[in-house]
Write a protein that holds these residues in place. Structure first.
Motif: not given
Length: 144
Positions: A107, A110-112, A115-116, A46-47, A43-44
């Protein structure tokens, strides 16, 4: 004296069935969330960090969101008045769940935004559809 209810149109049954399938998908997603292993290096990073930072009460909110949606859809199909409070409880839980996740974590940074927040916005729209369908069905006498 009989308590006759009006016959719902075909679209009501289609929407209620789709909401039931959506609710089952929500239960599957909830199960995956509960069984997520933040120690799995696949798993990433960040996740894994985000998952560890989530407060325990958020799991209960998630459960109300998916459980209320699934039970509300089932109540719609059974033409039961419980569909209204169940779908409204689900919608409120969706707002709390994603309001906290998007507003109290990094979030989006971090992901935009797309995406978030993209899928949570769709989930909110499905919650609105469920609550609207239940309230409309109640107002038109399609559910008891």
């Amino acid at each position: 004296m009989l308590n006759a209810r009006a016959t719902p149109p075909v679209w009501f049954w289609v929407v209620a069935a789709l909401l039931l399938l959506w609710g089952l998908a929500g239960i599957a997603s909830f199960w995956m969330h509960l069984t997520y292993n933040p120690d799995d290096p696949a798993n990433a990073a960040y996740d894994r960090q985000l998952y560890r930072s989530l407060p325990g009460w958020l799991n209960w909110v998630y459960a109300v969101a998916v459980g209320g949606g699934l039970l509300g859809a089932a109540a719609l199909l059974m033409r039961h008045r419980a569909a209204v409070p169940l779908t409204i409880a689900s919608l409120i839980a969706i707002v709390i769940q994603f309001g906290w996740t998007l507003g109290m974590t990094d979030l989006i940074a971090a992901k935009g935004f797309a995406t978030a927040a993209g899928f949570p916005i769709f989930i909110f729209a499905m919650g609105l559809l469920g609550a609207w369908t239940a309230r409309t069905a109640r107002a038109r006498g399609w559910i008891g």
